[in-house]
Structures are given as structure tokens and as C-alpha cells.
Scaffold this motif. Structure first.
Motif, PDB file in Angstrom:
ATOM      1  N   LYS A  55       0.839  -1.211   0.000  1.00 44.50           N
ATOM      2  CA  LYS A  55       0.000   0.000   0.000  1.00 44.50           C
ATOM      3  C   LYS A  55       0.866   1.249   0.000  1.00 44.50           C
ATOM      4  O   LYS A  55       0.608   2.202  -0.748  1.00 44.50           O
ATOM      5  CB  LYS A  55      -0.938  -0.005   1.213  1.00 44.50           C
ATOM      6  CG  LYS A  55      -2.185  -0.809   0.954  1.00 44.50           C
ATOM      7  CD  LYS A  55      -3.228  -0.594   2.021  1.00 44.50           C
ATOM      8  CE  LYS A  55      -4.489  -1.366   1.660  1.00 44.50           C
ATOM      9  NZ  LYS A  55      -5.471  -1.376   2.745  1.00 44.50           N
ATOM     10  N   ALA A  56       1.891   1.242   0.852  1.00 45.41           N
ATOM     11  CA  ALA A  56       2.785   2.399   0.918  1.00 45.41           C
ATOM     12  C   ALA A  56       3.521   2.583  -0.402  1.00 45.41           C
ATOM     13  O   ALA A  56       3.697   3.716  -0.877  1.00 45.41           O
ATOM     14  CB  ALA A  56       3.778   2.222   2.057  1.00 45.41           C
ATOM     15  N   THR A  58       2.638   1.566  -3.510  1.00 51.67           N
ATOM     16  CA  THR A  58       1.792   2.047  -4.613  1.00 51.67           C
ATOM     17  C   THR A  58       1.451   3.526  -4.432  1.00 51.67           C
ATOM     18  O   THR A  58       1.342   4.264  -5.408  1.00 51.67           O
ATOM     19  CB  THR A  58       0.490   1.227  -4.729  1.00 51.67           C
ATOM     20  OG1 THR A  58      -0.089   1.093  -3.448  1.00 51.67           O
ATOM     21  CG2 THR A  58       0.751  -0.136  -5.320  1.00 51.67           C
ATOM     22  N   ASP A  59       1.310   3.920  -3.161  1.00 49.12           N
ATOM     23  CA  ASP A  59       1.043   5.334  -2.905  1.00 49.12           C
ATOM     24  C   ASP A  59       2.224   6.190  -3.356  1.00 49.12           C
ATOM     25  O   ASP A  59       2.038   7.218  -4.020  1.00 49.12           O
ATOM     26  CB  ASP A  59       0.775   5.548  -1.415  1.00 49.12           C
ATOM     27  CG  ASP A  59       0.155   6.904  -1.131  1.00 49.12           C
ATOM     28  OD1 ASP A  59      -1.062   7.034  -1.358  1.00 49.12           O
ATOM     29  OD2 ASP A  59       0.883   7.816  -0.722  1.00 49.12           O
ATOM     30  N   ALA A  62       2.340   6.243  -7.108  1.00 48.30           N
ATOM     31  CA  ALA A  62       1.333   7.149  -7.669  1.00 48.30           C
ATOM     32  C   ALA A  62       1.798   8.595  -7.574  1.00 48.30           C
ATOM     33  O   ALA A  62       1.626   9.385  -8.501  1.00 48.30           O
ATOM     34  CB  ALA A  62       0.014   6.975  -6.924  1.00 48.30           C
ATOM     35  N   GLN A  74      -4.678   2.335 -10.267  1.00 47.47           N
ATOM     36  CA  GLN A  74      -3.841   1.813  -9.190  1.00 47.47           C
ATOM     37  C   GLN A  74      -4.711   0.870  -8.386  1.00 47.47           C
ATOM     38  O   GLN A  74      -5.887   1.149  -8.162  1.00 47.47           O
ATOM     39  CB  GLN A  74      -3.364   3.000  -8.359  1.00 47.47           C
ATOM     40  CG  GLN A  74      -2.638   2.696  -7.094  1.00 47.47           C
ATOM     41  CD  GLN A  74      -3.573   2.485  -5.917  1.00 47.47           C
ATOM     42  OE1 GLN A  74      -4.778   2.542  -6.035  1.00 47.47           O
ATOM     43  NE2 GLN A  74      -3.012   2.185  -4.777  1.00 47.47           N
ATOM     44  N   VAL A  76      -4.640  -2.401  -5.184  1.00 47.05           N
ATOM     45  CA  VAL A  76      -3.950  -3.314  -4.265  1.00 47.05           C
ATOM     46  C   VAL A  76      -4.868  -4.481  -3.987  1.00 47.05           C
ATOM     47  O   VAL A  76      -6.042  -4.288  -3.664  1.00 47.05           O
ATOM     48  CB  VAL A  76      -3.584  -2.603  -2.939  1.00 47.05           C
ATOM     49  CG1 VAL A  76      -2.996  -3.592  -1.955  1.00 47.05           C
ATOM     50  CG2 VAL A  76      -2.604  -1.471  -3.194  1.00 47.05           C
TER      51      VAL A  76
ATOM     52  N   VAL B 131      -7.352   9.317  -9.815  1.00 44.22           N
ATOM     53  CA  VAL B 131      -7.168   8.038  -9.116  1.00 44.22           C
ATOM     54  C   VAL B 131      -6.927   8.308  -7.637  1.00 44.22           C
ATOM     55  O   VAL B 131      -6.103   9.145  -7.280  1.00 44.22           O
ATOM     56  CB  VAL B 131      -5.959   7.287  -9.714  1.00 44.22           C
ATOM     57  CG1 VAL B 131      -5.703   6.004  -8.953  1.00 44.22           C
ATOM     58  CG2 VAL B 131      -6.174   7.009 -11.185  1.00 44.22           C
ATOM     59  N   THR B 133      -5.534   6.518  -4.392  1.00 46.85           N
ATOM     60  CA  THR B 133      -4.782   5.315  -4.027  1.00 46.85           C
ATOM     61  C   THR B 133      -5.410   4.630  -2.809  1.00 46.85           C
ATOM     62  O   THR B 133      -6.130   5.255  -2.033  1.00 46.85           O
ATOM     63  CB  THR B 133      -3.310   5.633  -3.730  1.00 46.85           C
ATOM     64  OG1 THR B 133      -3.248   6.405  -2.532  1.00 46.85           O
ATOM     65  CG2 THR B 133      -2.655   6.396  -4.858  1.00 46.85           C
ATOM     66  N   SER B 134      -5.091   3.357  -2.666  1.00 46.59           N
ATOM     67  CA  SER B 134      -5.662   2.569  -1.567  1.00 46.59           C
ATOM     68  C   SER B 134      -5.270   3.153  -0.216  1.00 46.59           C
ATOM     69  O   SER B 134      -6.081   3.230   0.705  1.00 46.59           O
ATOM     70  CB  SER B 134      -5.170   1.122  -1.637  1.00 46.59           C
ATOM     71  OG  SER B 134      -5.136   0.686  -2.956  1.00 46.59           O
ATOM     72  N   LEU B 135      -4.003   3.556  -0.120  1.00 46.03           N
ATOM     73  CA  LEU B 135      -3.513   4.113   1.143  1.00 46.03           C
ATOM     74  C   LEU B 135      -4.228   5.429   1.462  1.00 46.03           C
ATOM     75  O   LEU B 135      -4.571   5.689   2.615  1.00 46.03           O
ATOM     76  CB  LEU B 135      -1.998   4.344   1.046  1.00 46.03           C
ATOM     77  CG  LEU B 135      -1.268   4.568   2.368  1.00 46.03           C
ATOM     78  CD1 LEU B 135      -1.389   3.351   3.257  1.00 46.03           C
ATOM     79  CD2 LEU B 135       0.188   4.897   2.119  1.00 46.03           C
TER      80      LEU B 135
END
Lengths: 94, 162
Positions: A55-56, A58-59, A62, A74, A76, B131, B133-135
Motif C-alpha cells: 500500500k505504501a 503504490t502510494d 502514484a 492503481q 492493491v 485516481v 490510491t488505496s492508502l
């Protein structure tokens, strides 16, 4: 490393994908397992690692793409099913 | 000239006395006048507590205003600031320091975006292409930042429906 999460980042443009991949592996303890190019400039980078790390990562990825190019999507997937590996080469051994 | 003034004054006095009914009347009228000015200088403020937590609350509030506005007296009171509305406890805006909104039209919403929004206590309005993000979504849920995706009506706190 246990790979109980899958992270995907899709960008428009190769350079953005490279920037994302670099930012991801630098940000957290993850490994890159695949790079998919589906045409039309769309490049996806797949990473595996712990859920939090993915998660960290991909953040951070991004964020990096935001500076360089265009982020398309994006995602997860925590604890992906083993079945995925049959047709999508996204496993750790892929 | 001075005699004319004197005459005029006495005439006015007489006329007033006639109109108000004797010297007592004048005093009474003066008293009434002073009490009136006291009232207008210190108007009785009516405070109505309003709680705006959802779209329904806003609709109800608007209906209440419309009802109040049909009465000319209350309408005037509202205009003069004698009838004041105050945000109650259940209000969305009251639970944060600042209820501004931040628009994001392009790019991505990341964790740092959410953290900045949480600091200023603002709500994020996100365009369809952007977008999240999941976080960022997790963080928004933690910090209670509302993300509103454009073109969608009802949203839950910290969650984005896709």
C-alpha cells in the motif's frame, strides 16, 4: 519475503512506469514481479510484498507518476488467490 | 423675527398639546418614545439552533426558512438580525474547524493529499478521472476526511464508491 499482497500501477507512457517502479521499490520492502504493456502506451507494473508495504509503495509510486506522467489506475489486492498465477503472471515466482 | 419664532414655538406647543391631550400626554409620549429607542438599540435576539448533518437537514432548514419568510414580521426580524441561526452539534461543519472544499481535477490523490486536507479540515471533491490510491482511502477513513467523487450524490465518510 512473504507476498501476501499484490500491487498494480498502470501508467500512460513508459517513462512514467519506470518512475513508478523506481519509487515503489525505494519506498517499501516490495519486489517487482511483472511489467505488462497492453498497447496504446499503457504500461502496468506489478509488485508483491506485505499488505502495508504494498500500500505504501503504490502510494509512493502514484505520487511519482503524478510528477512525471499520467496515472491511469492503481490497485492493491491483499492475499491474492493462487489461481491468479495460472493466467496472470503476477506471482512471486513468475 | 424673534417674536415670530416665539409665536411659532407656542403654536407648535399648543398643537402638540391638543394632539397628545395635555402635558401628561407629552410626557407619556416622550417616555414611550424613549422606551422605543431603547428597544431598537438593544433588540431582543432570538437564537435558533440548526443542525445540518445531511442533505435532508439542509432541505428541512430551507423549508423552515420559507415558512418563516411567509410571515412579514419574522422575515423582518431575520433581515434585522433579531432572529439568528446557530449551527448545532450535529452539524458537519461544526465538527471541524474549517469546512472548506478542495477540488482535484487531475492526477492522483495520495496519502499526503489527504493529510494536507485533514490539516485544513477540508472536504475533497475529486473529478471522475482522478485516481485515489488505496492508502489514501484508508487514511481518509482514519482522519475522517470526506472524499466526494464528482457526479455522485451520496457518499460515506472516507469511502469512495466507484
Amino acid at each position: 519475503m512473504s507476498s501476501n499482497a499484490l500491487g498494480l500501477i498502470e501508467t500512460k507512457g513508459y517513462v512514467a512506469a519506470v518512475a513508478a517502479a523506481d519509487a515503489m521499490v525505494k519506498a517499501a520492502n516490495v519486489t517487482i514481479v511483472a511489467r505488462e504493456e497492453v498497447g496504446d502506451g499503457l504500461v502496468a507494473v506489478v509488485i508483491v510484498g506485505d499488505v502495508g508495504a504494498v500500500k505504501a509503495a503504490t502510494d509512493a509510486g502514484a505520487e511519482a507518476v503524478n510528477q512525471v506522467g499520467e496515472l491511469v489506475s492503481q490497485h492493491v489486492i491483499p492475499r491474492p488467490h493462487a489461481e491468479l498465477n495460472k493466467f496472470f503472471k503476477v506471482g512471486e515466482s513468475a | 423675527m424673534s417674536t415670530d419664532n416665539e409665536m411659532l414655538r407656542s403654536l407648535v406647543r399648543e398643537a402638540l398639546r391638543d394632539a397628545l391631550g395635555g402635558p401628561d400626554g407629552i410626557r407619556g409620549a416622550a417616555q414611550a418614545l424613549s422606551s422605543q429607542t431603547q428597544q431598537s438599540s438593544k433588540p431582543a435576539q432570538v437564537i435558533e439552533v440548526v443542525s445540518l448533518g445531511s442533505n435532508l437537514d439542509v432541505t428541512n432548514f430551507v423549508n423552515r426558512i420559507l415558512d418563516l419568510a411567509t410571515d412579514a414580521k419574522t422575515l423582518n426580524a431575520m433581515r434585522q438580525g433579531e432572529l439568528v441561526f446557530q449551527l448545532g452539534n450535529g452539524s458537519v461543519a461544526n465538527s471541524k474547524q474549517d469546512s472548506g472544499t478542495t477540488r482535484i481535477d487531475k492526477g492522483a490523490v495520495t496519502e499526503s493529499t489527504i493529510r494536507k486536507a485533514a490539516e485544513s479540515g477540508s472536504t475533497l471533491i475529486v473529478a471522475r478521472k482522478v485516481v485515489v490510491t488505496s492508502l489514501a482511502r484508508d487514511k481518509a477513513r482514519d482522519l475522517g476526511v470526506t472524499i466526494i467523487r464528482e457526479g455522485q450524490q451520496d457518499n460515506q465518510k472516507g469511502s469512495v464508491m466507484r
